[in-house]
Design a protein around this motif. Structure first.
Motif: not given
Length: 162
Positions: A123-129
């Motif tokens: 699956g595609k990971p989700v990145f956030f700051l």
């Protein structure tokens, strides 16, 4: 008998190729860098390898200074620990609640990576700051996860320095 006549232009030498003087722009031969007015003593010009070598060294020193400045700017930020407090569906969007702690000696944000362990890496990971976190401080945040279907399920999170 008539002797063949030739025009003066036929015997003239081809014009010498020139380029502008490095200081004033006056035309000078290709093998000269400065005109007589700018170099009255006739000093020898720098070799092109000297000029290019100097530029190469200056660029290398510039990259080194930038790398050191970047290292200094992020020194002491993190490591970060993250704990999933909960996962919920909110109007068709999956939301995750996290507790993130800055265990370092400097304040700064962190990049968190949220994955679904059930997909086993497919699956595609989700990145956030995250917002800025002070040293030895903990924040709790709610983050929407676009790209994840809104089914509530266990998620994994990893936060690292930017």
């Amino acid at each position: 008998m008539n002797s063949p006549t030739t025009s003066p232009a036929a015997h003239s030498a081809p014009p010498e190729l020139t380029h502008p003087c490095a200081r004033c722009g006056a035309p000078v031969p290709l093998n000269v860098g400065l005109c007589e007015r700018c170099n009255p003593l006739g000093l020898k010009d720098s070799a092109s390898s000297q000029v290019h070598g100097t530029v190469f060294v200056a660029i290398g020193v510039g990259f080194l200074v930038l790398a050191l400045a970047a290292r200094w700017a992020v020194a002491g930020i993190g490591p970060f620990s993250a704990q999933v407090l909960g996962v919920r569906s909110d109007n068709g969007t999956l939301m995750i609640s996290l507790r993130v702690t800055n265990q370092g000696s400097s304040a700064g944000p962190t990049t968190c990576r949220v994955t679904d362990p059930a997909t086993q890496g497919s699956g595609k990971p989700v990145f956030f700051l995250t917002p800025r976190i002070e040293p030895n401080a903990t924040i709790e945040i709610d983050q929407p996860l676009p790209g994840f279907e809104a089914t509530v399920r266990p998620l994994a999170v990893d936060c690292s320095a930017p």
